[in-house]
Design a protein around this motif. Structure first.
Motif, short mmCIF file in Angstrom:
data_model
loop_
_atom_site.label_atom_id
_atom_site.label_comp_id
_atom_site.label_asym_id
_atom_site.label_seq_id
_atom_site.Cartn_x
_atom_site.Cartn_y
_atom_site.Cartn_z
N ILE A 49 0.85 -1.20 0.00
CA ILE A 49 0.00 0.00 0.00
C ILE A 49 0.88 1.25 0.00
O ILE A 49 0.69 2.19 -0.78
CB ILE A 49 -0.95 0.00 1.22
N GLY A 98 2.67 1.63 -3.30
CA GLY A 98 1.72 2.08 -4.31
C GLY A 98 1.47 3.56 -4.25
O GLY A 98 1.48 4.26 -5.26
N PHE A 99 1.25 4.07 -3.03
CA PHE A 99 0.95 5.50 -2.92
C PHE A 99 2.18 6.36 -3.17
O PHE A 99 2.07 7.50 -3.56
CB PHE A 99 0.32 5.80 -1.55
N PHE A 115 3.23 4.91 -7.95
CA PHE A 115 2.16 4.12 -8.53
C PHE A 115 2.63 3.28 -9.72
O PHE A 115 2.08 2.22 -10.01
CB PHE A 115 0.99 5.03 -8.94
N GLU A 168 1.38 -0.46 -11.12
CA GLU A 168 0.72 -0.48 -12.42
C GLU A 168 1.36 -1.51 -13.34
O GLU A 168 0.69 -2.22 -14.07
CB GLU A 168 0.83 0.91 -13.05
N SER A 173 -9.96 3.42 -10.15
CA SER A 173 -9.15 4.46 -9.52
C SER A 173 -7.83 3.86 -9.03
O SER A 173 -7.80 2.70 -8.59
CB SER A 173 -9.90 5.07 -8.33
N PRO A 174 -6.73 4.65 -9.08
CA PRO A 174 -5.42 4.14 -8.64
C PRO A 174 -5.47 3.59 -7.21
O PRO A 174 -4.88 2.55 -6.93
CB PRO A 174 -4.52 5.38 -8.71
N ALA A 175 -6.19 4.25 -6.31
CA ALA A 175 -6.24 3.79 -4.91
C ALA A 175 -6.75 2.34 -4.85
O ALA A 175 -6.21 1.51 -4.12
CB ALA A 175 -7.15 4.70 -4.10
N GLU A 176 -7.77 2.09 -5.65
CA GLU A 176 -8.35 0.74 -5.60
C GLU A 176 -7.40 -0.30 -6.18
O GLU A 176 -7.29 -1.41 -5.66
CB GLU A 176 -9.67 0.73 -6.38
N ILE A 209 -4.22 -0.17 -6.04
CA ILE A 209 -3.19 -0.40 -5.02
C ILE A 209 -3.71 -1.36 -3.95
O ILE A 209 -3.06 -2.34 -3.61
CB ILE A 209 -2.76 0.93 -4.38
N ILE A 210 -4.90 -1.08 -3.43
CA ILE A 210 -5.46 -1.90 -2.36
C ILE A 210 -5.64 -3.34 -2.84
O ILE A 210 -5.25 -4.28 -2.17
CB ILE A 210 -6.85 -1.36 -1.90
#
Length: 524
Positions: A474, A477-478, A481, A485, A496-499, A501-502
């Motif tokens: 996590i 990723g943040f 990114f 990816e 969305s990028p956040a999702e 990553i999670i």
């Protein structure tokens, strides 16, 4: 008068009856040793000696010189006889007191307690001085009727049939559902390794085109985000999770209740998380109407359950085999014995049938042709052939003459014998074998204890590692990114990028958990 003391020596390294004879013969010659009795299966010698001449450690040393291991046993209470009786006819506390006080005055009784409510008497005695029949006679003379507490001679507590059934069922359920899941998984793997891009479509053979087509069928979405493959895997996984994993859940719950982590906890943890994560991912994908099918872990739980329940099933089958053998052993014990009283010149004066538990050390027991020996003893009179195959495995009958030792449970063949009982009750060879097998069943192998200890550390460690993995990805990723990816398959602008990553972090940490789980197989 010479004072005679008694000591017990633990003897190791005895393999057969000749070792016993060897020790007994050599020690009897020594000064200050009054008598010696060696029990082969229990691995202990009871020595009566004159303390003025010799002492226990010297006796142990003598046995060591013969080439056996010997240590003096500290607690001499080992040799005490224990008697459980049912006493009828007691009306009040004074009856209880009368029985207790009379017994305590009797020579050789060490401890006695009588319970009025349950009509039971518990007596500890020294088998050298007194025996169960004497105790019963004392109570009878006081005007009460008494009988032995009947022991359960069957080995019902060693029955593994139910466990065998439940693990077999759990294995079969998991196995039936695991085969199609495995098939689908291997099929997808093979298909996905084939190139199926549009521009290579022209130069494929027809078979390859077929193959790529059927792979498309599994990837075909029934609902947006729900592929045939994932839907089938999910359907096949549910019964395994519920029926196959039922016993694991119960055991894991019990372990956690006592705040310990065993193998079951890890199995349950990995399968449940894999299952729940896959299920949630599917729901999310359906909610998003994702174009690309998410990566699920529905293949993990069935595979794990198959292997581990197979292991458990085999383990219980093995245990059941020894239990059967034990039940047979227990059934070999004689239930009654004929005790005789001898006059001068070994003339038979009287004989009576008594329960085997009532035979005392030193009793003269008569064994007729075809009869079983109720206790271990030494032949005083008579010649016969005895079938000892059940204890020694020797097919040929063994000749017995005065002075030979006989083993409880073996079968007398052609002559009538008179034997003097040397080991009775729980000290006979047969009882000792039964006790050893029972202990072997209940105790764990050292490697198993080690594995249990390891898994105590292993489970929290793995859980910690997978949590660390989750957090690490996590954070990565943040921060950057691009890395995620690159590794995340099917990244599309719609998510969305956040999702991303999670989801990627979860995938990584689940993988850690599931990969560590078959390690429980290694331990198993």
């Amino acid at each position: 008068t010479k004072t005679i003391s008694k000591c017990y020596v633990q003897v190791t390294g005895m393999t057969c009856a000749s070792c016993v004879a060897n020790i007994e013969r050599n020690l009897r010659r020594e000064d200050g040793i009054h008598s010696i009795l060696v029990a082969l299966m229990a691995g202990k010698a009871e020595v009566r000696y004159n303390p003025a001449v010799t002492h226990p450690s010297a006796i142990a040393e003598l046995i060591r010189e013969l080439g056996f291991g010997a240590t003096v046993m500290e607690n001499c209470g080992e040799g005490d006889g224990i008697l459980e009786l049912v006493v009828r006819g007691m009306t009040c506390a004074s009856c209880v007191h009368k029985i207790e006080s009379t017994l305590m005055k009797t020579n050789g009784v060490l401890y006695c307690s009588v319970a009025l409510a349950t009509n039971k008497a518990h007596i500890k005695y020294d088998p050298e001085a007194v025996g169960p029949r004497d105790v019963i006679k004392v109570i009878k003379d006081l005007g009460f009727t008494t009988s032995l507490v009947k022991k359960d001679r069957s080995a019902s507590h060693l029955d593994h049939k139910q466990e065998i059934r439940q693990w077999k069922r759990s294995f079969v359920v998991s196995f039936v559902f695991c085969i199609p899941v495995m098939g689908l998984m291997i099929y997808m793997m093979v298909m996905n390794s084939h190139p199926s891009d549009a521009h290579t479509h022209q130069n494929m053979s027809s078979e390859e085109r077929e193959a790529s087509h059927s792979s498309m069928v599994l990837d075909y979405q029934l609902l947006p985000g729900l592929s045939v493959m994932n839907f089938l895997s999910f359907l096949l996984c549910v019964p395994v999770q519920v029926f196959g994993g039922w016993h694991f859940y119960i055991q894991a719950y019990r372990a956690l209740k006592h705040s310990t982590a065993n193998m079951d906890v890890l199995v349950v943890l990995a399968t449940s998380i894999a299952f729940l994560y896959s299920f949630i991912i599917l729901l999310v994908a359906m909610a998003e109407k994702a174009k690309v099918n998410p990566v699920t872990f529905f293949d993990t739980p069935p595979m794990l359950f198959v292997f581990i329940s197979l292991g458990r099933w085999l383990e219980h089958v093995a245990k059941g085999k020894t239990s059967e053998a034990l039940a047979r052993l227990i059934s070999l014990q004689a239930t009654e014995a004929t005790i005789v009283t001898l006059g001068p010149d070994n003339v038979l004066l009287s004989e009576e049938q008594v329960d085997v538990e009532l035979v005392q050390r030193g009793d003269i027991v008569k064994v007729v042709p075809g009869g079983k020996f109720p206790v271990d003893g030494r032949v005083i009179e008579g010649h016969s052939m005895v079938d000892e195959s059940l204890i020694t495995g020797e097919a040929m009958p063994v000749t017995k003459k005065p002075g030979s030792t006989v083993i409880a449970g073996s079968i007398n063949q052609n002559g009538s014998l008179l034997i003097a009982a040397t080991h009775v009750g729980a000290d006979t060879t047969l009882s000792q074998i039964v006790k050893l097998v029972e202990e072997a069943q209940t105790s764990k192998a050292p490697i198993q204890q080690f594995a249990d200890k390891l898994s105590g550390y292993f489970v929290p460690f793995i859980v910690a590692v997978s949590v660390v993995t989750l957090l690490a990805w996590i954070i990565i990723g943040f921060v950057d990114f691009g890395i995620v990816e690159k590794y995340f398959l099917g990244y599309s602008e719609s998510i969305s990028p956040a999702e991303v990553i999670i989801r990627f972090a979860f995938q990584a940490s689940i993988t850690v958990l599931c990969i560590a789980c078959p390690c429980s197989l290694g331990l198993a």
